[in-house]
Design an enzyme around this catalytic site. Structure first.
Site, short mmCIF file in Angstrom:
data_model
loop_
_atom_site.label_atom_id
_atom_site.label_comp_id
_atom_site.label_asym_id
_atom_site.label_seq_id
_atom_site.Cartn_x
_atom_site.Cartn_y
_atom_site.Cartn_z
N THR A 22 0.83 -1.21 0.00
CA THR A 22 0.00 0.00 0.00
C THR A 22 0.86 1.26 0.00
O THR A 22 0.78 2.07 0.92
CB THR A 22 -0.95 0.01 1.21
OG1 THR A 22 -0.17 -0.06 2.41
CG2 THR A 22 -1.95 -1.12 1.16
N PHE A 26 4.16 9.10 -3.26
CA PHE A 26 5.58 9.38 -3.06
C PHE A 26 6.36 8.07 -2.98
O PHE A 26 7.40 7.91 -3.61
CB PHE A 26 5.78 10.20 -1.79
CG PHE A 26 7.21 10.42 -1.42
CD1 PHE A 26 7.98 11.36 -2.10
CD2 PHE A 26 7.81 9.68 -0.41
CE1 PHE A 26 9.32 11.55 -1.77
CE2 PHE A 26 9.13 9.87 -0.08
CZ PHE A 26 9.89 10.81 -0.76
N GLU A 27 5.85 7.14 -2.23
CA GLU A 27 6.54 5.86 -2.06
C GLU A 27 6.58 5.06 -3.36
O GLU A 27 7.53 4.34 -3.63
CB GLU A 27 5.88 5.05 -0.95
CG GLU A 27 6.05 5.67 0.42
CD GLU A 27 5.10 5.13 1.46
OE1 GLU A 27 5.45 5.23 2.65
OE2 GLU A 27 4.01 4.65 1.11
N ALA A 97 -6.45 18.22 7.93
CA ALA A 97 -5.71 18.03 9.19
C ALA A 97 -4.60 17.04 8.92
O ALA A 97 -4.62 16.31 7.92
CB ALA A 97 -6.64 17.50 10.29
N THR A 102 -2.65 7.02 9.78
CA THR A 102 -3.66 6.70 8.76
C THR A 102 -3.16 5.63 7.79
O THR A 102 -3.94 4.78 7.37
CB THR A 102 -4.09 7.96 7.98
OG1 THR A 102 -2.94 8.61 7.45
CG2 THR A 102 -4.88 8.91 8.87
N ASP A 104 -1.10 3.17 8.47
CA ASP A 104 -1.17 1.89 9.19
C ASP A 104 -2.61 1.39 9.27
O ASP A 104 -2.89 0.20 9.08
CB ASP A 104 -0.59 2.02 10.59
CG ASP A 104 0.90 2.32 10.59
OD1 ASP A 104 1.59 1.94 9.62
OD2 ASP A 104 1.37 2.95 11.55
#
Length: 181
Positions: A22, A26-27, A97, A102, A104
């Site tokens: 997941t 960026f990753e 915010a 989130t 995880d």
């Protein structure tokens, strides 16, 4: 988000044995074109995982800039050896915010829902993203109430309301729909 010397470990050791990954945009190291995302998902599938979900991207969605887009791909090999791929796209409202955890929470819920719906990434993602929305909305509402009118909530006030969201996590009302690509 990890030291550069660990990146080869993730790429060469962890990803090939994972069933589900997941990464956020960026990753996944992609740009903002859907074509590029599809190529990245294919490349990640080729490394081993059957399910790839890019959890958030800056793609322009039909619902506008106030929505995040998640893209998913589930590839499985049928009994006759042919590969079948299901791809989905989910647009969900952004919550203004900064939350911790989130990613995880998303990964844990996606794992649970794909276990429950092993060949239906669309349903698994709809339940995951809908549950996320319920948790985030409950969290931001509580944080704003704690901060008081006109004050910005701090990080402690923005701690995810997991316990309070137990029912939504276990059986989320589907408020976010996925599109099959």
């Amino acid at each position: 988000y990890v030291p550069k010397d660990l990146l080869p470990v993730y790429r060469d050791k962890v990803v090939p044995v994972a069933d589900i990954i997941t990464p956020n945009q960026f990753e996944a190291e992609t740009d903002s074109r859907l074509f590029a995302h599809e190529k990245v998902m294919d490349m990640l599938h080729a490394m081993g995982p059957e399910t790839v979900v890019i959890t958030s991207s800056d793609l322009q969605g039909a619902l506008g800039n106030d929505h995040l887009i998640a893209l998913g791909s589930h590839r499985r090999t049928k009994a006759d050896g042919t590969k079948m791929t299901q791809r989905i796209r989910v647009e969900s409202p952004k919550v203004d915010a900064v939350f911790v955890g989130t990613g995880d929470l998303f990964a844990a819920m996606l794992l649970a829902w794909t276990h429950k719906h092993p060949n239906n990434l669309k349903v698994a993602c709809e339940k995951t993203v809908s549950a996320m929305q319920h948790v985030l909305q409950r969290t931001i509402k509580s944080a704003k109430a704690q901060a008081g009118e006109g004050n910005k909530p701090n990080s402690a006030q923005l701690e995810l309301r997991m316990v309070q969201s137990k029912k939504d996590i276990e059986n989320p009302e589907i408020i976010v729909k996925a599109t099959v690509l």
